[in-house]
Design an enzyme around this catalytic site. Sequence first.
Site, short mmCIF file in Angstrom:
data_model
loop_
_atom_site.label_atom_id
_atom_site.label_comp_id
_atom_site.label_asym_id
_atom_site.label_seq_id
_atom_site.Cartn_x
_atom_site.Cartn_y
_atom_site.Cartn_z
N GLY A 46 0.87 -1.18 0.00
CA GLY A 46 0.00 0.00 0.00
C GLY A 46 0.90 1.21 0.00
O GLY A 46 1.81 1.31 -0.82
N CYS A 78 6.11 -5.43 0.26
CA CYS A 78 6.25 -4.06 -0.24
C CYS A 78 6.12 -3.03 0.90
O CYS A 78 7.02 -2.93 1.72
CB CYS A 78 5.27 -3.84 -1.39
SG CYS A 78 5.85 -2.58 -2.51
N ILE A 135 5.34 -3.01 -7.64
CA ILE A 135 4.55 -1.78 -7.77
C ILE A 135 5.19 -0.69 -6.90
O ILE A 135 5.15 -0.77 -5.67
CB ILE A 135 3.08 -2.01 -7.33
CG1 ILE A 135 2.45 -3.11 -8.20
CG2 ILE A 135 2.28 -0.70 -7.44
CD1 ILE A 135 1.09 -3.55 -7.72
N HIS A 171 4.77 -8.42 -4.99
CA HIS A 171 3.41 -8.73 -4.53
C HIS A 171 2.99 -10.15 -4.92
O HIS A 171 2.37 -10.33 -5.97
CB HIS A 171 2.42 -7.74 -5.16
CG HIS A 171 2.50 -6.37 -4.60
ND1 HIS A 171 1.64 -5.91 -3.61
CD2 HIS A 171 3.33 -5.34 -4.86
CE1 HIS A 171 1.94 -4.67 -3.31
NE2 HIS A 171 2.96 -4.29 -4.05
N GLU A 173 0.60 -11.85 -3.93
CA GLU A 173 -0.87 -11.99 -3.96
C GLU A 173 -1.46 -11.59 -5.31
O GLU A 173 -2.64 -11.79 -5.56
CB GLU A 173 -1.51 -11.17 -2.82
CG GLU A 173 -1.56 -9.67 -3.02
CD GLU A 173 -0.20 -8.96 -2.85
OE1 GLU A 173 0.83 -9.62 -2.68
OE2 GLU A 173 -0.20 -7.72 -2.91
#
Length: 192
Positions: A46, A78, A135, A171, A173
Amino acid sequence: MKIGVLALQGDFALHGRALDRIAVESAEIRRAADLDAMDGLIIPGGESTTLLKLMEAGEFVPALEKFHANGRPIFGTCAGLIVLAREVLSPRQFSLGFIDVTVERNAYGRQKESFESEGEAILDGEPGPLRMVFIRAPRIRRLGATVTRLAAYGGECVMAREGSVLVATFHPELTDDTTVHRYFCRMVEAAS
Ligand code: GLN
Protein backbone atom coordinates in the site's frame (compact mmCIF):
# COMPACT_ATOMS: atom_id res chain seq x y z
CA MET A 1 -4.22 -22.14 12.14
CA LYS A 2 -5.57 -18.65 11.51
CA ILE A 3 -3.69 -15.88 9.71
CA GLY A 4 -4.54 -12.22 10.15
CA VAL A 5 -4.21 -9.74 7.30
CA LEU A 6 -3.71 -6.16 8.46
CA ALA A 7 -6.66 -4.35 6.86
CA LEU A 8 -5.95 -0.69 7.62
CA GLN A 9 -4.87 0.25 4.09
CA GLY A 10 -3.60 -1.27 0.84
CA ASP A 11 -4.36 -4.53 -0.97
CA PHE A 12 -5.27 -6.71 2.02
CA ALA A 13 -8.26 -8.32 0.27
CA LEU A 14 -6.05 -10.11 -2.27
CA HIS A 15 -3.96 -11.72 0.47
CA GLY A 16 -7.19 -13.08 1.95
CA ARG A 17 -8.04 -14.54 -1.45
CA ALA A 18 -4.58 -16.11 -1.82
CA LEU A 19 -5.06 -17.77 1.60
CA ASP A 20 -8.56 -18.94 0.54
CA ARG A 21 -7.00 -20.63 -2.50
CA ILE A 22 -4.76 -22.72 -0.27
CA ALA A 23 -7.60 -23.37 2.21
CA VAL A 24 -6.06 -21.44 5.11
CA GLU A 25 -8.39 -19.54 7.40
CA SER A 26 -7.78 -15.79 7.56
CA ALA A 27 -9.26 -12.67 9.15
CA GLU A 28 -9.00 -8.98 8.32
CA ILE A 29 -7.41 -7.16 11.24
CA ARG A 30 -8.67 -3.65 11.96
CA ARG A 31 -8.12 -3.41 15.72
CA ALA A 32 -4.91 -4.24 17.59
CA ALA A 33 -6.84 -6.49 20.01
CA ASP A 34 -7.84 -8.72 17.06
CA LEU A 35 -4.21 -9.86 16.80
CA ASP A 36 -4.54 -11.98 19.95
CA ALA A 37 -6.45 -14.73 18.15
CA MET A 38 -4.01 -14.93 15.20
CA ASP A 39 -1.14 -17.37 14.67
CA GLY A 40 0.51 -15.24 11.98
CA LEU A 41 0.07 -11.87 10.32
CA ILE A 42 0.44 -10.48 6.80
CA ILE A 43 1.14 -6.76 6.40
CA PRO A 44 0.14 -5.94 2.82
CA GLY A 45 1.45 -3.47 0.27
CA GLY A 46 0.00 0.00 0.00
CA GLU A 47 1.56 3.26 1.08
CA SER A 48 3.86 2.87 4.04
CA THR A 49 3.59 6.44 5.38
CA THR A 50 -0.22 6.24 5.47
CA LEU A 51 -0.06 2.72 6.87
CA LEU A 52 2.24 3.89 9.68
CA LYS A 53 -0.09 6.75 10.59
CA LEU A 54 -3.04 4.38 10.82
CA MET A 55 -0.97 1.86 12.80
CA GLU A 56 0.05 4.54 15.28
CA ALA A 57 -3.52 5.85 15.60
CA GLY A 58 -4.76 2.30 16.28
CA GLU A 59 -2.00 1.58 18.83
CA PHE A 60 -0.68 -1.25 16.69
CA VAL A 61 3.00 -0.65 17.44
CA PRO A 62 3.04 -2.13 21.01
CA ALA A 63 0.63 -4.89 19.92
CA LEU A 64 2.89 -5.88 17.02
CA GLU A 65 5.95 -5.77 19.29
CA LYS A 66 4.23 -8.24 21.60
CA PHE A 67 3.08 -10.42 18.67
CA HIS A 68 6.66 -10.53 17.35
CA ALA A 69 8.20 -11.13 20.80
CA ASN A 70 5.88 -14.13 21.19
CA GLY A 71 7.46 -15.64 18.06
CA ARG A 72 4.35 -15.39 15.92
CA PRO A 73 5.35 -15.05 12.25
CA ILE A 74 4.83 -11.84 10.28
CA PHE A 75 5.02 -11.49 6.48
CA GLY A 76 5.37 -8.01 4.97
CA THR A 77 5.01 -7.32 1.26
CA CYS A 78 6.25 -4.06 -0.24
CA ALA A 79 4.90 -1.32 2.12
CA GLY A 80 4.64 -4.15 4.69
CA LEU A 81 8.37 -4.80 4.27
CA ILE A 82 9.05 -1.06 4.67
CA VAL A 83 7.31 -0.92 8.05
CA LEU A 84 9.10 -4.10 9.26
CA ALA A 85 12.63 -3.06 8.21
CA ARG A 86 15.38 -1.96 10.58
CA GLU A 87 16.11 1.13 8.48
CA VAL A 88 14.16 3.04 5.80
CA LEU A 89 15.67 5.45 3.27
CA SER A 90 14.28 8.05 0.88
CA PRO A 91 12.92 9.49 2.95
CA ARG A 92 13.83 8.17 6.38
CA GLN A 93 10.81 7.19 8.47
CA PHE A 94 9.93 5.22 11.57
CA SER A 95 9.87 1.44 11.19
CA LEU A 96 9.41 -1.51 13.53
CA GLY A 97 12.92 -2.93 13.05
CA PHE A 98 11.86 -6.61 13.18
CA ILE A 99 14.20 -7.61 10.31
CA ASP A 100 17.75 -6.37 9.91
CA VAL A 101 17.56 -4.86 6.43
CA THR A 102 17.83 -1.35 5.03
CA VAL A 103 15.25 -0.55 2.35
CA GLU A 104 15.03 2.33 -0.07
CA ARG A 105 11.46 3.32 -0.98
CA ASN A 106 10.32 3.73 -4.60
CA ALA A 107 13.79 2.69 -5.70
CA TYR A 108 13.26 1.42 -9.28
CA GLY A 109 13.03 4.88 -10.89
CA ARG A 110 10.16 6.36 -12.83
CA GLN A 111 10.13 4.30 -16.01
CA LYS A 112 10.25 1.03 -14.05
CA GLU A 113 7.93 2.10 -11.24
CA SER A 114 5.64 -0.87 -11.78
CA PHE A 115 6.47 -4.00 -13.74
CA GLU A 116 6.05 -7.76 -13.85
CA SER A 117 8.98 -10.04 -14.47
CA GLU A 118 10.43 -13.42 -13.67
CA GLY A 119 12.78 -13.81 -10.76
CA GLU A 120 14.23 -16.77 -8.96
CA ALA A 121 12.93 -18.19 -5.70
CA ILE A 122 15.15 -20.28 -3.46
CA LEU A 123 12.50 -21.13 -0.90
CA ASP A 124 13.16 -24.77 -0.20
CA GLY A 125 16.69 -25.38 -1.34
CA GLU A 126 15.99 -25.89 -5.05
CA PRO A 127 16.01 -22.64 -7.03
CA GLY A 128 13.00 -22.17 -9.30
CA PRO A 129 11.43 -19.41 -11.44
CA LEU A 130 8.80 -17.16 -9.86
CA ARG A 131 6.62 -14.44 -11.47
CA MET A 132 7.01 -11.20 -9.56
CA VAL A 133 4.89 -8.05 -9.69
CA PHE A 134 6.64 -4.90 -8.49
CA ILE A 135 4.55 -1.78 -7.77
CA ARG A 136 6.53 1.34 -6.85
CA ALA A 137 8.63 -1.20 -5.02
CA PRO A 138 11.41 -0.65 -2.53
CA ARG A 139 14.85 -2.21 -2.97
CA ILE A 140 16.74 -3.95 -0.19
CA ARG A 141 20.01 -2.03 0.01
CA ARG A 142 21.56 -3.88 2.96
CA LEU A 143 20.98 -7.29 4.54
CA GLY A 144 22.16 -8.09 8.06
CA ALA A 145 24.34 -11.16 8.63
CA THR A 146 21.46 -13.13 10.19
CA VAL A 147 19.05 -12.52 7.30
CA THR A 148 18.47 -15.33 4.76
CA ARG A 149 17.94 -14.56 1.05
CA LEU A 150 14.93 -16.40 -0.36
CA ALA A 151 14.44 -14.88 -3.80
CA ALA A 152 16.31 -12.76 -6.28
CA TYR A 153 15.51 -10.54 -9.23
CA GLY A 154 18.28 -9.12 -11.41
CA GLY A 155 20.86 -10.50 -9.00
CA GLU A 156 19.34 -8.59 -6.07
CA CYS A 157 17.62 -10.01 -3.02
CA VAL A 158 13.84 -9.35 -3.23
CA MET A 159 12.61 -11.72 -0.53
CA ALA A 160 14.25 -12.44 2.81
CA ARG A 161 13.68 -13.98 6.19
CA GLU A 162 15.05 -13.47 9.68
CA GLY A 163 13.59 -15.93 12.17
CA SER A 164 9.82 -15.44 12.25
CA VAL A 165 9.83 -12.43 9.91
CA LEU A 166 9.41 -12.81 6.14
CA VAL A 167 9.54 -9.90 3.68
CA ALA A 168 9.19 -9.41 -0.07
CA THR A 169 9.60 -6.30 -2.21
CA PHE A 170 7.10 -7.71 -4.74
CA HIS A 171 3.41 -8.73 -4.53
CA PRO A 172 2.89 -12.52 -4.47
CA GLU A 173 -0.87 -11.99 -3.96
CA LEU A 174 -1.13 -10.56 -7.50
CA THR A 175 -0.22 -13.77 -9.34
CA ASP A 176 -1.95 -17.16 -9.29
CA ASP A 177 1.17 -18.78 -7.88
CA THR A 178 0.65 -19.60 -4.19
CA THR A 179 4.26 -20.70 -3.51
CA VAL A 180 5.10 -17.74 -1.28
CA HIS A 181 1.87 -17.88 0.75
CA ARG A 182 2.36 -21.63 1.20
CA TYR A 183 5.91 -20.98 2.43
CA PHE A 184 4.62 -18.43 4.99
CA CYS A 185 1.92 -20.84 6.17
CA ARG A 186 4.60 -23.47 6.82
CA MET A 187 6.45 -20.89 8.97
CA VAL A 188 3.24 -20.26 10.93
CA GLU A 189 2.56 -23.98 11.30
CA ALA A 190 6.07 -24.59 12.59
CA ALA A 191 5.76 -21.74 15.14
CA SER A 192 2.33 -22.64 16.54
N1 GLN B 1 5.89 2.90 -2.65
C1 GLN B 1 5.17 2.46 -1.50
C2 GLN B 1 5.81 3.00 -0.22
O1 GLN B 1 6.89 3.52 -0.26
C3 GLN B 1 5.11 0.94 -1.43
C4 GLN B 1 4.40 0.42 -2.65
C5 GLN B 1 3.67 -0.87 -2.44
O2 GLN B 1 3.40 -1.31 -1.33
N2 GLN B 1 3.27 -1.47 -3.53
O3 GLN B 1 5.24 2.93 0.82
